[in-house]
Design a protein around this motif. Structure first.
Motif, PDB file in Angstrom:
ATOM      1  N   ILE A  32     -32.593  -2.904  15.769  1.00  0.00           N
ATOM      2  CA  ILE A  32     -32.994  -2.077  16.906  1.00  0.00           C
ATOM      3  C   ILE A  32     -32.278  -0.735  16.825  1.00  0.00           C
ATOM      4  O   ILE A  32     -32.884   0.318  17.055  1.00  0.00           O
ATOM      5  CB  ILE A  32     -32.704  -2.806  18.235  1.00  0.00           C
ATOM      6  CG1 ILE A  32     -33.581  -4.063  18.331  1.00  0.00           C
ATOM      7  CG2 ILE A  32     -32.936  -1.891  19.433  1.00  0.00           C
ATOM      8  CD1 ILE A  32     -33.225  -4.998  19.446  1.00  0.00           C
ATOM      9  N   ALA A  33     -30.989  -0.759  16.473  1.00  0.00           N
ATOM     10  CA  ALA A  33     -30.232   0.489  16.303  1.00  0.00           C
ATOM     11  C   ALA A  33     -30.832   1.325  15.177  1.00  0.00           C
ATOM     12  O   ALA A  33     -30.969   2.547  15.297  1.00  0.00           O
ATOM     13  CB  ALA A  33     -28.764   0.184  16.012  1.00  0.00           C
ATOM     14  N   GLN A  34     -31.210   0.676  14.090  1.00  0.00           N
ATOM     15  CA  GLN A  34     -31.805   1.389  12.960  1.00  0.00           C
ATOM     16  C   GLN A  34     -33.162   1.961  13.335  1.00  0.00           C
ATOM     17  O   GLN A  34     -33.483   3.101  12.998  1.00  0.00           O
ATOM     18  CB  GLN A  34     -31.922   0.447  11.753  1.00  0.00           C
ATOM     19  CG  GLN A  34     -32.229   1.143  10.440  1.00  0.00           C
ATOM     20  CD  GLN A  34     -33.704   1.319  10.171  1.00  0.00           C
ATOM     21  OE1 GLN A  34     -34.549   0.584  10.679  1.00  0.00           O
ATOM     22  NE2 GLN A  34     -34.027   2.321   9.373  1.00  0.00           N
ATOM     23  N   LEU A  35     -33.956   1.202  14.062  1.00  0.00           N
ATOM     24  CA  LEU A  35     -35.272   1.667  14.498  1.00  0.00           C
ATOM     25  C   LEU A  35     -35.142   2.891  15.406  1.00  0.00           C
ATOM     26  O   LEU A  35     -35.852   3.887  15.231  1.00  0.00           O
ATOM     27  CB  LEU A  35     -36.011   0.543  15.227  1.00  0.00           C
ATOM     28  CG  LEU A  35     -37.365   0.895  15.828  1.00  0.00           C
ATOM     29  CD1 LEU A  35     -38.372   1.114  14.725  1.00  0.00           C
ATOM     30  CD2 LEU A  35     -37.827  -0.204  16.753  1.00  0.00           C
ATOM     31  N   ALA A  36     -34.229   2.834  16.364  1.00  0.00           N
ATOM     32  CA  ALA A  36     -34.036   3.957  17.286  1.00  0.00           C
ATOM     33  C   ALA A  36     -33.545   5.197  16.538  1.00  0.00           C
ATOM     34  O   ALA A  36     -34.026   6.312  16.783  1.00  0.00           O
ATOM     35  CB  ALA A  36     -33.040   3.576  18.380  1.00  0.00           C
ATOM     36  N   SER A  37     -32.621   5.008  15.609  1.00  0.00           N
ATOM     37  CA  SER A  37     -32.097   6.135  14.839  1.00  0.00           C
ATOM     38  C   SER A  37     -33.186   6.765  13.973  1.00  0.00           C
ATOM     39  O   SER A  37     -33.293   7.991  13.886  1.00  0.00           O
ATOM     40  CB  SER A  37     -30.939   5.658  13.954  1.00  0.00           C
ATOM     41  OG  SER A  37     -30.478   6.692  13.132  1.00  0.00           O
ATOM     42  N   SER A  38     -33.986   5.938  13.340  1.00  0.00           N
ATOM     43  CA  SER A  38     -35.074   6.449  12.501  1.00  0.00           C
ATOM     44  C   SER A  38     -36.130   7.165  13.332  1.00  0.00           C
ATOM     45  O   SER A  38     -36.668   8.194  12.919  1.00  0.00           O
ATOM     46  CB  SER A  38     -35.717   5.305  11.712  1.00  0.00           C
ATOM     47  OG  SER A  38     -34.807   4.766  10.797  1.00  0.00           O
ATOM     48  N   ALA A  39     -36.424   6.622  14.507  1.00  0.00           N
ATOM     49  CA  ALA A  39     -37.422   7.262  15.378  1.00  0.00           C
ATOM     50  C   ALA A  39     -36.943   8.645  15.818  1.00  0.00           C
ATOM     51  O   ALA A  39     -37.732   9.591  15.862  1.00  0.00           O
ATOM     52  CB  ALA A  39     -37.693   6.373  16.588  1.00  0.00           C
ATOM     53  N   MET A  40     -35.647   8.758  16.139  1.00  0.00           N
ATOM     54  CA  MET A  40     -35.114  10.064  16.554  1.00  0.00           C
ATOM     55  C   MET A  40     -35.076  11.055  15.398  1.00  0.00           C
ATOM     56  O   MET A  40     -35.341  12.238  15.579  1.00  0.00           O
ATOM     57  CB  MET A  40     -33.719   9.909  17.152  1.00  0.00           C
ATOM     58  CG  MET A  40     -33.720   9.279  18.521  1.00  0.00           C
ATOM     59  SD  MET A  40     -32.131   9.329  19.360  1.00  0.00           S
ATOM     60  CE  MET A  40     -31.130   8.296  18.324  1.00  0.00           C
ATOM     61  N   ALA A  41     -34.761  10.581  14.191  1.00  0.00           N
ATOM     62  CA  ALA A  41     -34.661  11.465  13.031  1.00  0.00           C
ATOM     63  C   ALA A  41     -36.019  11.759  12.408  1.00  0.00           C
ATOM     64  O   ALA A  41     -36.166  12.716  11.664  1.00  0.00           O
ATOM     65  CB  ALA A  41     -33.736  10.856  11.987  1.00  0.00           C
ATOM     66  N   GLY A  42     -36.999  10.913  12.683  1.00  0.00           N
ATOM     67  CA  GLY A  42     -38.315  11.093  12.084  1.00  0.00           C
ATOM     68  C   GLY A  42     -38.355  10.669  10.626  1.00  0.00           C
ATOM     69  O   GLY A  42     -39.286  10.998   9.902  1.00  0.00           O
ATOM     70  N   LYS A  43     -37.349   9.939  10.180  1.00  0.00           N
ATOM     71  CA  LYS A  43     -37.283   9.423   8.806  1.00  0.00           C
ATOM     72  C   LYS A  43     -36.355   8.209   8.812  1.00  0.00           C
ATOM     73  O   LYS A  43     -35.563   8.030   9.739  1.00  0.00           O
ATOM     74  CB  LYS A  43     -36.761  10.485   7.841  1.00  0.00           C
ATOM     75  CG  LYS A  43     -35.342  10.916   8.120  1.00  0.00           C
ATOM     76  CD  LYS A  43     -34.867  11.952   7.129  1.00  0.00           C
ATOM     77  CE  LYS A  43     -33.392  12.283   7.424  1.00  0.00           C
ATOM     78  NZ  LYS A  43     -32.842  13.148   6.422  1.00  0.00           N
ATOM     79  N   PRO A  44     -36.451   7.376   7.788  1.00  0.00           N
ATOM     80  CA  PRO A  44     -35.576   6.198   7.756  1.00  0.00           C
ATOM     81  C   PRO A  44     -34.095   6.592   7.663  1.00  0.00           C
ATOM     82  O   PRO A  44     -33.719   7.376   6.798  1.00  0.00           O
ATOM     83  CB  PRO A  44     -36.006   5.448   6.490  1.00  0.00           C
ATOM     84  CG  PRO A  44     -37.338   5.988   6.138  1.00  0.00           C
ATOM     85  CD  PRO A  44     -37.376   7.390   6.658  1.00  0.00           C
ATOM     86  N   THR A  45     -33.294   6.083   8.577  1.00  0.00           N
ATOM     87  CA  THR A  45     -31.853   6.340   8.573  1.00  0.00           C
ATOM     88  C   THR A  45     -31.111   5.056   8.950  1.00  0.00           C
ATOM     89  O   THR A  45     -31.678   4.173   9.574  1.00  0.00           O
ATOM     90  CB  THR A  45     -31.448   7.434   9.569  1.00  0.00           C
ATOM     91  OG1 THR A  45     -31.834   7.013  10.879  1.00  0.00           O
ATOM     92  CG2 THR A  45     -32.099   8.765   9.265  1.00  0.00           C
ATOM     93  N   PHE A  46     -29.859   5.004   8.564  1.00  0.00           N
ATOM     94  CA  PHE A  46     -28.984   3.898   8.934  1.00  0.00           C
ATOM     95  C   PHE A  46     -27.763   4.479   9.631  1.00  0.00           C
ATOM     96  O   PHE A  46     -26.875   5.011   8.973  1.00  0.00           O
ATOM     97  CB  PHE A  46     -28.555   3.078   7.711  1.00  0.00           C
ATOM     98  CG  PHE A  46     -29.660   2.241   7.153  1.00  0.00           C
ATOM     99  CD1 PHE A  46     -29.875   0.958   7.618  1.00  0.00           C
ATOM    100  CD2 PHE A  46     -30.510   2.737   6.177  1.00  0.00           C
ATOM    101  CE1 PHE A  46     -30.908   0.180   7.113  1.00  0.00           C
ATOM    102  CE2 PHE A  46     -31.538   1.978   5.676  1.00  0.00           C
ATOM    103  CZ  PHE A  46     -31.740   0.693   6.140  1.00  0.00           C
ATOM    104  N   PRO A  47     -27.710   4.376  10.949  1.00  0.00           N
ATOM    105  CA  PRO A  47     -26.570   4.927  11.677  1.00  0.00           C
ATOM    106  C   PRO A  47     -25.326   4.058  11.459  1.00  0.00           C
ATOM    107  O   PRO A  47     -25.412   2.901  11.028  1.00  0.00           O
ATOM    108  CB  PRO A  47     -27.024   4.862  13.136  1.00  0.00           C
ATOM    109  CG  PRO A  47     -27.955   3.691  13.171  1.00  0.00           C
ATOM    110  CD  PRO A  47     -28.665   3.715  11.842  1.00  0.00           C
ATOM    111  N   ARG A  48     -24.179   4.618  11.758  1.00  0.00           N
ATOM    112  CA  ARG A  48     -22.933   3.868  11.613  1.00  0.00           C
ATOM    113  C   ARG A  48     -22.957   2.613  12.479  1.00  0.00           C
ATOM    114  O   ARG A  48     -22.404   1.583  12.102  1.00  0.00           O
ATOM    115  CB  ARG A  48     -21.745   4.750  11.981  1.00  0.00           C
ATOM    116  CG  ARG A  48     -20.415   4.076  11.671  1.00  0.00           C
ATOM    117  CD  ARG A  48     -19.249   4.927  12.000  1.00  0.00           C
ATOM    118  NE  ARG A  48     -19.151   6.046  11.079  1.00  0.00           N
ATOM    119  CZ  ARG A  48     -18.150   6.917  11.098  1.00  0.00           C
ATOM    120  NH1 ARG A  48     -17.184   6.786  11.997  1.00  0.00           N
ATOM    121  NH2 ARG A  48     -18.104   7.909  10.249  1.00  0.00           N
ATOM    122  N   LEU A  49     -23.610   2.684  13.636  1.00  0.00           N
ATOM    123  CA  LEU A  49     -23.717   1.523  14.507  1.00  0.00           C
ATOM    124  C   LEU A  49     -24.356   0.342  13.783  1.00  0.00           C
ATOM    125  O   LEU A  49     -23.987  -0.805  14.010  1.00  0.00           O
ATOM    126  CB  LEU A  49     -24.523   1.870  15.770  1.00  0.00           C
ATOM    127  CG  LEU A  49     -24.753   0.739  16.768  1.00  0.00           C
ATOM    128  CD1 LEU A  49     -23.417   0.222  17.308  1.00  0.00           C
ATOM    129  CD2 LEU A  49     -25.647   1.220  17.895  1.00  0.00           C
TER     130      LEU A  49
END
Length: 103
Positions: A32-49
């Protein structure tokens, strides 16, 4: 820790199972954290969370499988994700320190 806290039909919940459930929620919540981060960035991302959730979820699941259930399959299936999450978290912290100039 193996005493039944409550039961529902034939489903008994012990403190160790609560730790296991917490691990499952943490480990699953990382997506869920990864999905939210990717949605905000507009690309696949992996936040530290993502890595914190992975590491804490793996720690809870390892504790459950080591002391609560004594299950070698569960232990082995959670050891590698724990090491990978710890390694990626270390890389992320090191990268951000270099980028910001903080030692």
């Amino acid at each position: 820790m193996h005493d039944v806290l409550f039961s529902f039909n034939q489903w008994a919940v012990t403190p160790w199972k609560l730790i296991g459930y917490c691990g499952v929620l943490l480990f699953g919540g990382r997506w869920i954290a990864q999905l939210a981060s990717s949605a905000m960035a507009g690309k696949p991302t992996f936040p530290r969370l993502f890595w914190y959730l992975s590491l804490s979820g793996s720690a809870c699941l390892l504790a459950y499988f080591i002391w609560g259930k004594n299950d070698s399959v569960g232990i082995l299936s959670n050891l590698m994700p724990a090491f990978i999450a710890a390694y990626n978290l270390m890389l992320d912290i090191r990268h951000r320190r270099r980028a910001t100039g903080v030692s």
